[in-house]
Design a protein around this motif. Structure first.
Motif, PDB file in Angstrom:
ATOM      1  N   GLU A 194      55.027  74.847  37.147  1.00 13.49           N
ATOM      2  CA  GLU A 194      54.171  75.272  36.057  1.00 13.49           C
ATOM      3  C   GLU A 194      54.105  74.702  34.744  1.00 13.49           C
ATOM      4  N   MET A 195      53.124  74.340  34.188  1.00 11.55           N
ATOM      5  CA  MET A 195      53.124  73.542  32.877  1.00 11.55           C
ATOM      6  C   MET A 195      52.384  74.258  31.891  1.00 11.55           C
ATOM      7  N   GLN A 196      52.650  74.533  30.627  1.00 12.70           N
ATOM      8  CA  GLN A 196      52.194  74.908  29.618  1.00 12.70           C
ATOM      9  C   GLN A 196      51.179  74.125  28.834  1.00 12.70           C
ATOM     10  N   LEU A 197      50.012  74.400  28.548  1.00  7.47           N
ATOM     11  CA  LEU A 197      48.995  73.620  28.083  1.00  7.47           C
ATOM     12  C   LEU A 197      49.569  73.338  26.553  1.00  7.47           C
ATOM     13  N   PRO A 198      49.195  71.954  26.138  1.00  5.27           N
ATOM     14  CA  PRO A 198      49.569  71.556  24.763  1.00  5.27           C
ATOM     15  C   PRO A 198      49.044  72.623  23.733  1.00  5.27           C
ATOM     16  N   SER A 199      49.743  72.951  22.883  1.00  9.33           N
ATOM     17  CA  SER A 199      49.351  73.863  21.667  1.00  9.33           C
ATOM     18  C   SER A 199      48.486  73.232  20.589  1.00  9.33           C
ATOM     19  N   VAL A 200      47.936  73.792  19.705  1.00 10.66           N
ATOM     20  CA  VAL A 200      47.020  73.422  18.792  1.00 10.66           C
ATOM     21  C   VAL A 200      47.845  72.688  17.591  1.00 10.66           C
ATOM     22  N   GLU A 201      49.174  72.889  17.433  1.00 11.12           N
ATOM     23  CA  GLU A 201      49.984  72.154  16.781  1.00 11.12           C
ATOM     24  C   GLU A 201      50.221  70.813  17.519  1.00 11.12           C
ATOM     25  N   ASP A 202      50.752  70.717  18.901  1.00  8.08           N
ATOM     26  CA  ASP A 202      50.899  69.464  19.434  1.00  8.08           C
ATOM     27  C   ASP A 202      49.833  68.738  19.464  1.00  8.08           C
ATOM     28  N   VAL A 203      48.394  68.993  19.580  1.00 10.39           N
ATOM     29  CA  VAL A 203      47.254  68.104  19.631  1.00 10.39           C
ATOM     30  C   VAL A 203      47.007  67.614  18.164  1.00 10.39           C
ATOM     31  N   ASN A 204      47.128  68.398  17.019  1.00 11.97           N
ATOM     32  CA  ASN A 204      47.206  68.117  15.901  1.00 11.97           C
ATOM     33  C   ASN A 204      48.185  67.077  15.456  1.00 11.97           C
ATOM     34  N   ALA A 205      49.383  67.142  15.692  1.00  9.97           N
ATOM     35  CA  ALA A 205      50.485  66.270  15.627  1.00  9.97           C
ATOM     36  C   ALA A 205      49.986  64.835  16.179  1.00  9.97           C
ATOM     37  N   GLN A 206      49.568  65.093  17.425  1.00  6.62           N
ATOM     38  CA  GLN A 206      49.433  63.743  18.146  1.00  6.62           C
ATOM     39  C   GLN A 206      48.018  62.898  17.668  1.00  6.62           C
ATOM     40  N   ARG A 207      46.986  63.562  16.947  1.00  2.00           N
ATOM     41  CA  ARG A 207      45.941  63.259  16.165  1.00  2.00           C
ATOM     42  C   ARG A 207      46.407  62.419  14.950  1.00  2.00           C
ATOM     43  N   VAL A 208      47.303  63.130  14.160  1.00  4.28           N
ATOM     44  CA  VAL A 208      47.875  62.408  12.982  1.00  4.28           C
ATOM     45  C   VAL A 208      48.705  61.120  13.324  1.00  4.28           C
ATOM     46  N   SER A 209      49.583  61.172  14.223  1.00  3.51           N
ATOM     47  CA  SER A 209      50.222  59.969  14.844  1.00  3.51           C
ATOM     48  C   SER A 209      49.293  58.811  15.021  1.00  3.51           C
ATOM     49  N   LYS A 210      48.191  59.408  15.906  1.00  5.50           N
ATOM     50  CA  LYS A 210      47.422  58.259  16.232  1.00  5.50           C
ATOM     51  C   LYS A 210      46.706  57.580  15.059  1.00  5.50           C
ATOM     52  N   PHE A 211      46.514  58.432  14.150  1.00  6.98           N
ATOM     53  CA  PHE A 211      45.707  57.912  12.764  1.00  6.98           C
ATOM     54  C   PHE A 211      46.560  57.137  12.232  1.00  6.98           C
ATOM     55  N   ALA A 212      47.863  57.430  12.073  1.00  4.41           N
ATOM     56  CA  ALA A 212      48.812  56.580  11.207  1.00  4.41           C
ATOM     57  C   ALA A 212      48.993  55.114  12.139  1.00  4.41           C
ATOM     58  N   ASP A 213      48.900  55.353  13.450  1.00  2.00           N
ATOM     59  CA  ASP A 213      49.101  54.170  14.453  1.00  2.00           C
ATOM     60  C   ASP A 213      47.782  53.127  14.145  1.00  2.00           C
ATOM     61  N   SER A 214      46.695  53.731  13.760  1.00  2.49           N
ATOM     62  CA  SER A 214      45.532  52.989  13.806  1.00  2.49           C
ATOM     63  C   SER A 214      45.525  52.066  12.436  1.00  2.49           C
ATOM     64  N   ILE A 215      46.243  52.905  11.153  1.00  4.78           N
ATOM     65  CA  ILE A 215      46.532  52.246   9.955  1.00  4.78           C
ATOM     66  C   ILE A 215      47.382  50.957  10.158  1.00  4.78           C
ATOM     67  N   THR A 216      48.458  51.207  10.978  1.00  4.30           N
ATOM     68  CA  THR A 216      49.457  50.288  11.061  1.00  4.30           C
ATOM     69  C   THR A 216      48.805  48.809  11.417  1.00  4.30           C
ATOM     70  N   GLU A 217      48.074  49.280  12.623  1.00  2.00           N
ATOM     71  CA  GLU A 217      47.323  48.223  13.446  1.00  2.00           C
ATOM     72  C   GLU A 217      46.316  47.461  12.805  1.00  2.00           C
ATOM     73  N   SER A 218      45.518  48.211  11.825  1.00  2.00           N
ATOM     74  CA  SER A 218      44.664  47.326  10.882  1.00  2.00           C
ATOM     75  C   SER A 218      45.292  46.515   9.901  1.00  2.00           C
ATOM     76  N   LEU A 219      46.444  46.963   9.302  1.00  4.79           N
ATOM     77  CA  LEU A 219      47.187  45.956   8.473  1.00  4.79           C
ATOM     78  C   LEU A 219      47.220  44.641   8.912  1.00  4.79           C
ATOM     79  N   ALA A 220      47.364  44.526  10.235  1.00  2.00           N
ATOM     80  CA  ALA A 220      47.681  43.223  10.708  1.00  2.00           C
ATOM     81  C   ALA A 220      46.340  42.235  10.784  1.00  2.00           C
TER      82      ALA A 220
END
Length: 615
Positions: free
Chosen positions: A388-414
């Motif tokens: 059985e798996m527990q669905l990702p929480s709101v906090e999990d989703v928001n943390a992932q969105r923030v992380s992907k946003f930071a990654d997009s900045i790093t990628e654009s700097l190149a």
């Protein structure tokens, strides 16, 4: 005659050039007309092994003994031939299906209803312990062509004279070994003895103990014996998980999984062709790279879509079972069963699309509360418990969105264009005396949907409700609970409990427009007292068809020719459409939002004649 199909190899065993078996259609088996149209509407594209082996001899009029595990598609195997040959001008029951539990009886009756959608004036009636006799008596008096019942309640109606089996033409014993384990042997043999000798009998069982062999020899005439060995072995390199989620929350749950789970490419399996297009469109609107394939898509488009999946231009494929046949893409890391398959054979085929060439794969199964029995059937057949798996929480989703946003900045700097925009921003900073951080934030607002960038926290009330529902589901779905309740349904005890629960609905007083953080609206349905409905029948029918829980119901007010029901105000269009086609006491309920006053609760006790009528 004995027929053996399938083998014990996993679906992804063998070389990559392994030839796919030729697909047999329902039309090839002799299914035609309104029945073929109905199963096409349901989305079934090809028969399972038990259906392919069983339907032809049943259509030819032979008695059949089918040995197959639960979850292999047996219901359609016997329902389709019966519907093809049924005389709808008759009033007395022409077909009787015996099932060991009320749950299975309801499930089989609903399946008959789906397959008979285009057969006018055909009536299917489930009869089982725990439901008020009044509902069942009304259905029998009106005329039921197909009766699906538990042995104890069928015996009750035979003794009362309310069920006449003298004109019976078809009798099915579904999960016969389970019925005998539960102590129904005497009832089953009595029912068999009370039916015409000329009837056609189909007996389905997972095993063939001596008592089943005895019944087969005594009551069946030269039966065709069919054994189907399911391809139940799943690859050890595939991690299999399941998550409990209601129908209304599936899309939200899938979105959370897609945002948090790391995947390379994914296939999402749904039950119907229409659902592939609808879900793919919803995923694209949420920013995911998704496309649909189904039996209606031309070969050129199919090849183009699969090519995009292989090249990485496409990440998510939404597919039906048949459309995914022969699909071999190494980068598929995940398979999601968005709609749980009704047979274990399909489950094994589906998850075999991942874990190719020895790579690790992930399989996720969405299970609605009323589908827990299908999960258990899959685990029994594959001999592999799912985690059985527990669905990702709101906090999990928001943390992932923030992380992907930071990654997009790093990628654009190149990017080589950074110097151009740096000069423009420096000029803007000097001219307007605005801090660089504020300028960067303003640019982010331009590129992102700020209103929906982070998910809102779930209200505590919703979390408590989810926990309550989970406890209810665990209690309500226990195997022992189902067996014990059905064993006790031979008298009036279960019926009294149901009436007590119905009276509790009527005693409720005071307006209720919200509960547990859920906003309720009043809906009107086209059945009322003259149709002899009770609140329990309304709850059961709407909950089954709409995938709702008991906590999704507010007050129910039954009027002379209609009823008013409080349900969640945010029911999806899909749920509303399913409920409009729902029948109670044989009548389409035609559910719609009520524009009148809120539901008024009666005061005092119900009228005596209302209570007596349900005894």
């Amino acid at each position: 005659m004995s027929t053996n199909e399938g083998n014990d190899l996993p679906d992804n065993a063998g070389s990559d050039s392994e030839a796919e078996p030729q697909v047999v259609t329902f039309a090839d088996l002799g299914i035609s007309g309104e029945v073929l149209t109905a199963i096409s509407d349901v989305g079934y594209e090809s028969p399972s092994p038990i259906q392919a082996a069983t339907i032809p001899p049943l259509l030819a009029g032979n008695d059949v003994v089918g040995l197959a595990q639960t979850g292999t598609g047996k219901t359609a195997a016997f329902a389709l031939p019966i519907l093809m040959r049924l005389d709808v001008t008759a009033r007395e029951p022409r077909a009787l299906v015996l099932a060991p539990t009320r749950e299975l009886a309801i499930q089989v009756a609903e399946a008959f209803g789906r397959y008979a959608t285009h057969i006018p004036d055909l009536h299917v009636l489930p009869i089982y312990g725990g439901q008020a006799y009044g509902v069942q008596l009304h259905g029998l008096r009106r005329g039921a062509h197909v009766v699906v019942g538990t042995p104890g309640r069928v015996i009750d109606h035979l003794e009362k004279g309310s069920l006449n089996l003298s004109k019976l033409e078809y009798l099915v014993l579904d999960e016969a070994d389970e019925m005998l384990k539960m102590g129904f042997q005497e009832d089953v043999e009595r029912i068999l003895a009370d039916t015409p000798d000329t009837k056609q009998v189909a007996l389905f069982s997972a095993t063939m103990p001596s008592v089943i062999r005895k019944i087969s020899k005594q009551y069946l005439h030269n039966p065709v014996e069919i054994t189907v060995k399911s391809k139940t072995t799943t690859a050890t390199n595939i991690s299999q998980r399941w998550v409990l989620v209601s129908h209304q929350r599936k899309l939200d749950a899938l979105t959370r999984v897609l945002e948090v789970e790391q995947f390379e490419a994914m296939i999402i399996f749904v039950r119907t062709k229409q659902a592939t297009e609808e879900l793919a469109e919803k995923l694209r609107s949420r920013g995911f790279s998704a496309a649909a394939i189904n039996g209606d898509i031309v070969q050129a488009q199919r090849e183009r879509t699969i090519g995009q999946l292989k090249s990485g231009a496409l990440d998510i494929l939404v597919a039906t079972d048949v459309a995914a046949r022969g699909l071999d893409v190494e980068r598929i890391s995940h398979v999601v069963n968005y709609d749980i398959p009704h047979d274990t054979e399909s489950y094994v085929h589906r998850i075999g699309r991942t874990g190719r060439a020895g790579r690790a794969g992930q399989a996720l199964l969405f299970v609605a509360p009323r589908e827990r029995h299908l999960l258990k059937a899959i685990e029994r057949a594959t001999r592999h418990p799912l985690d059985e798996m527990q669905l990702p929480s709101v906090e999990d989703v928001n943390a992932q969105r923030v992380s992907k946003f930071a990654d997009s900045i790093t990628e654009s700097l190149a990017s080589p264009h950074v110097s151009l925009f740096r000069k423009l921003i420096e000029d803007y900073e000097q001219e307007h005396d605005i801090p660089l951080a504020d300028i960067a934030a303003a640019l982010a607002v331009q590129s992102r949907d700020a209103d929906n960038f982070l998910m809102d926290p779930e209200p505590p009330a919703a979390e408590r409700r989810e926990r309550r529902e989970r406890k209810f589901d665990d209690r309500d779905q226990g195997d022992r609970g189902f067996r014990d309740r059905d064993r006790g349904d031979r008298g009036d005890r279960g019926d009294r409990g149901f009436r007590d629960r119905d009276r509790d609905h009527d005693r409720d007083s005071g307006p209720r427009h919200s509960k547990g953080g859920v906003e309720f609206a009043t809906y009107r349905i086209s059945v009322g007292k003259r149709h002899r409905v009770v609140p329990g029948a309304i709850v059961g029918a709407i909950a089954n068809e709409g995938g709702l829980r008991r906590s999704d119901f507010g007050h129910i007010s039954i009027r002379p020719d209609h009823s008013l029901v409080e349900l969640p105000a945010d029911l999806s269009n899909e749920t509303l459409e399913a409920l409009r086609r729902t029948r109670i006491s044989g009548q389409l309920i035609q559910l719609q939002r009520d524009s009148g006053a809120p539901v008024q609760r009666p005061s005092g006790k119900p009228k005596k004649k209302f209570r007596d009528r349900d005894r």
